[in-house]
Scaffold this active site. Structure first.
Site, PDB file in Angstrom:
ATOM      1  N   SER A 143       0.873  -1.179   0.000  1.00  0.00           N
ATOM      2  CA  SER A 143       0.000   0.000   0.000  1.00  0.00           C
ATOM      3  C   SER A 143       0.909   1.226   0.000  1.00  0.00           C
ATOM      4  O   SER A 143       2.102   1.119   0.325  1.00  0.00           O
ATOM      5  CB  SER A 143      -0.848  -0.023   1.278  1.00  0.00           C
ATOM      6  N   TYR A 156      -1.875  -1.605  10.360  1.00  0.00           N
ATOM      7  CA  TYR A 156      -1.926  -1.562   8.895  1.00  0.00           C
ATOM      8  C   TYR A 156      -0.615  -1.017   8.326  1.00  0.00           C
ATOM      9  O   TYR A 156      -0.015  -1.614   7.432  1.00  0.00           O
ATOM     10  CB  TYR A 156      -3.110  -0.696   8.442  1.00  0.00           C
TER      11      TYR A 156
HETATM   12  N1  LIG Z   1      -8.836  -0.536  -1.491  1.00  0.00           N
HETATM   13  C1  LIG Z   1      -7.805   0.232  -1.261  1.00  0.00           C
HETATM   14  O1  LIG Z   1      -7.873   1.464  -1.309  1.00  0.00           O
HETATM   15  C2  LIG Z   1      -6.471  -0.365  -0.935  1.00  0.00           C
HETATM   16  C3  LIG Z   1      -5.337   0.464  -0.922  1.00  0.00           C
HETATM   17  C4  LIG Z   1      -4.108  -0.068  -0.633  1.00  0.00           C
HETATM   18  C5  LIG Z   1      -3.996  -1.434  -0.390  1.00  0.00           C
HETATM   19  N2  LIG Z   1      -5.113  -2.200  -0.406  1.00  0.00           N
HETATM   20  C6  LIG Z   1      -4.941  -3.631  -0.127  1.00  0.00           C
HETATM   21  O2  LIG Z   1      -5.494  -4.361  -1.191  1.00  0.00           O
HETATM   22  C7  LIG Z   1      -5.915  -5.644  -0.719  1.00  0.00           C
HETATM   23  C8  LIG Z   1      -7.344  -5.901  -1.172  1.00  0.00           C
HETATM   24  O3  LIG Z   1      -8.157  -4.869  -0.651  1.00  0.00           O
HETATM   25  P1  LIG Z   1      -9.619  -4.564  -1.224  1.00  0.00           P
HETATM   26  O4  LIG Z   1      -9.796  -3.115  -1.076  1.00  0.00           O
HETATM   27  O5  LIG Z   1      -9.817  -5.227  -2.528  1.00  0.00           O
HETATM   28  O6  LIG Z   1     -10.483  -5.275  -0.070  1.00  0.00           O
HETATM   29  P2  LIG Z   1     -11.833  -6.122  -0.096  1.00  0.00           P
HETATM   30  O7  LIG Z   1     -12.318  -6.088   1.310  1.00  0.00           O
HETATM   31  O8  LIG Z   1     -12.732  -5.693  -1.194  1.00  0.00           O
HETATM   32  O9  LIG Z   1     -11.304  -7.589  -0.424  1.00  0.00           O
HETATM   33  C9  LIG Z   1     -10.526  -8.329   0.473  1.00  0.00           C
HETATM   34  C10 LIG Z   1     -10.783  -9.807   0.230  1.00  0.00           C
HETATM   35  O10 LIG Z   1      -9.926 -10.555   1.114  1.00  0.00           O
HETATM   36  C11 LIG Z   1     -10.683 -11.632   1.638  1.00  0.00           C
HETATM   37  N3  LIG Z   1     -10.116 -12.092   2.908  1.00  0.00           N
HETATM   38  C12 LIG Z   1     -10.167 -11.490   4.112  1.00  0.00           C
HETATM   39  N4  LIG Z   1      -9.567 -12.246   5.045  1.00  0.00           N
HETATM   40  C13 LIG Z   1      -9.124 -13.362   4.411  1.00  0.00           C
HETATM   41  C14 LIG Z   1      -8.432 -14.528   4.841  1.00  0.00           C
HETATM   42  N5  LIG Z   1      -8.086 -14.706   6.123  1.00  0.00           N
HETATM   43  N6  LIG Z   1      -8.126 -15.478   3.927  1.00  0.00           N
HETATM   44  C15 LIG Z   1      -8.491 -15.310   2.631  1.00  0.00           C
HETATM   45  N7  LIG Z   1      -9.156 -14.234   2.171  1.00  0.00           N
HETATM   46  C16 LIG Z   1      -9.464 -13.275   3.052  1.00  0.00           C
HETATM   47  C17 LIG Z   1     -12.080 -11.041   1.828  1.00  0.00           C
HETATM   48  O11 LIG Z   1     -13.068 -12.052   1.973  1.00  0.00           O
HETATM   49  C18 LIG Z   1     -12.234 -10.217   0.562  1.00  0.00           C
HETATM   50  O12 LIG Z   1     -12.765 -10.995  -0.485  1.00  0.00           O
HETATM   51  C19 LIG Z   1      -5.713  -5.620   0.790  1.00  0.00           C
HETATM   52  O13 LIG Z   1      -4.480  -6.236   1.102  1.00  0.00           O
HETATM   53  C20 LIG Z   1      -5.650  -4.127   1.104  1.00  0.00           C
HETATM   54  O14 LIG Z   1      -4.917  -3.844   2.269  1.00  0.00           O
HETATM   55  C21 LIG Z   1      -6.340  -1.716  -0.669  1.00  0.00           C
END
Ligand SMILES: NC(=O)c1ccc[n+]([C@@H]2O[C@H](COP(=O)([O-])OP(=O)(O)OC[C@H]3O[C@@H](n4cnc5c(N)ncnc54)[C@H](O)[C@@H]3O)[C@@H](O)[C@H]2O)c1
Length: 252
Positions: A143, A156
């Site tokens: 991130s 985080y």
């Molecule tokens: N959305 C953003 O702005 C953003 C920015 C920077 C980084 N990220 C990172 O991107 C990644 C995805 O985020 P997103 O926004 O798509 O989130 P999201 O909540 O839409 O998706 C996350 C997915 O991970 C799954 N998950 C959660 N715990 C789990 C586990 N123990 N085992 C397997 N699967 C599991 C959830 O069921 C979900 O389908 C994360 O690592 C997040 O930190 C997101």
């Protein structure tokens, strides 16, 4: 449309947001995809969309914090598709907002367990599979919070910095084995995770968007396209790299 023809890809957290978008993009480029998620409904929906558009995918219900389930997830790629070429270790959570002093030990451990420790567990088994063919590409989700300090979530920020350290370590350890390891560093992307956060705290929206020079949230597809490139042979000389995908945020 065929940059990943004959390749086998694995995506964790593929039932939603960035993970789903990446799984669809890998499949569109010709990869057979292992869709892994702890939530069956989301994972099966991703597989359904891939199959409806002519791609190949299987769902493997996986809690990536559990070592035996991670091992079984990688084994499922081998059993169903015979190999593993690329893996996107993306499952993660933001966790509740907390200052460094108000954050509970339970919250800190929970976020580190999923966002950092599970990335190590996934790489542990993926690299063992990739070593057999002396070729592979791994992409880990960090991130912008892995590149700089952001307030409001100590677990985080620590976990995403940790992912970059692990990525560099794994890249160096495997550079001569044909296995590349990189990380993506998204800023705020319009996924259920961020939309949920902004719904709970609407006062945060102008602040979040204001931090991104392009003045908007990123789209999951804009992240997925970078993941496809890092998984493909087009990035064959890139390893150990943290790639900001941030609308210019880190240029400030
Ligand atoms: N959305 C953003 O702005 C953003 C920015 C920077 C980084 N990220 C990172 O991107 C990644 C995805 O985020 P997103 O926004 O798509 O989130 P999201 O909540 O839409 O998706 C996350 C997915 O991970 C799954 N998950 C959660 N715990 C789990 C586990 N123990 N085992 C397997 N699967 C599991 C959830 O069921 C979900 O389908 C994360 O690592 C997040 O930190 C997101």
């Amino acid at each position: 449309m065929n940059r990943l023809q004959d390749k086998v890809g694995l995506v964790t957290g593929a039932g939603s947001g960035i993970g789903r978008s990446a799984a669809l993009a890998l499949a569109q480029e010709g990869a057979k995809v292992v869709v892994a998620d702890i939530v069956t409904e989301g994972g099966e929906e991703t597989v359904k969309i891939i199959r409806e558009t002519g791609g190949q995918a299987i769902f493997v219900k996986t809690d990536v914090t559990q070592e035996q389930q991670v091992e079984a997830m990688v084994q499922a790629a081998m059993d169903n598709f015979g190999k593993l070429d690329c893996a996107f270790n993306n499952a993660g959570m933001d966790g509740d907002t907390a200052s460094l002093t108000s954050c509970s030990q339970e919250l800190f451990d929970k976020v580190i367990n999923l966002n950092l420790r599970a990335v190590w567990l996934c790489m542990k088994y993926e690299i063992q599979a990739m070593k057999k063919q002396r070729k592979g590409s791994i992409v880990n989700t960090s991130s912008v919070a892995g590149l700089t300090g952001l307030g409001g979530n100590p677990g985080y920020v620590a976990s995403k910095h940790g992912v970059l350290g692990l990525t560099r370590m794994a890249a160096l350890e495997n550079a001569r084995r044909g296995i590349r390891v990189n990380a993506i560093c998204p800023a705020a992307i319009a996924t259920p995770m961020v939309k949920g956060l902004l719904e709970k705290n609407p006062e945060m929206e102008p602040f979040v968007i204001g931090m991104q020079p392009m003045g908007r949230l990123g789209e999951p597809k804009e992240i997925a396209d970078a993941v496809v490139w890092l998984c493909s042979d087009e990035s064959s000389f890139v390893t150990g790299h943290p790639l900001p995908l941030d609308g210019g945020m880190m240029a400030q």
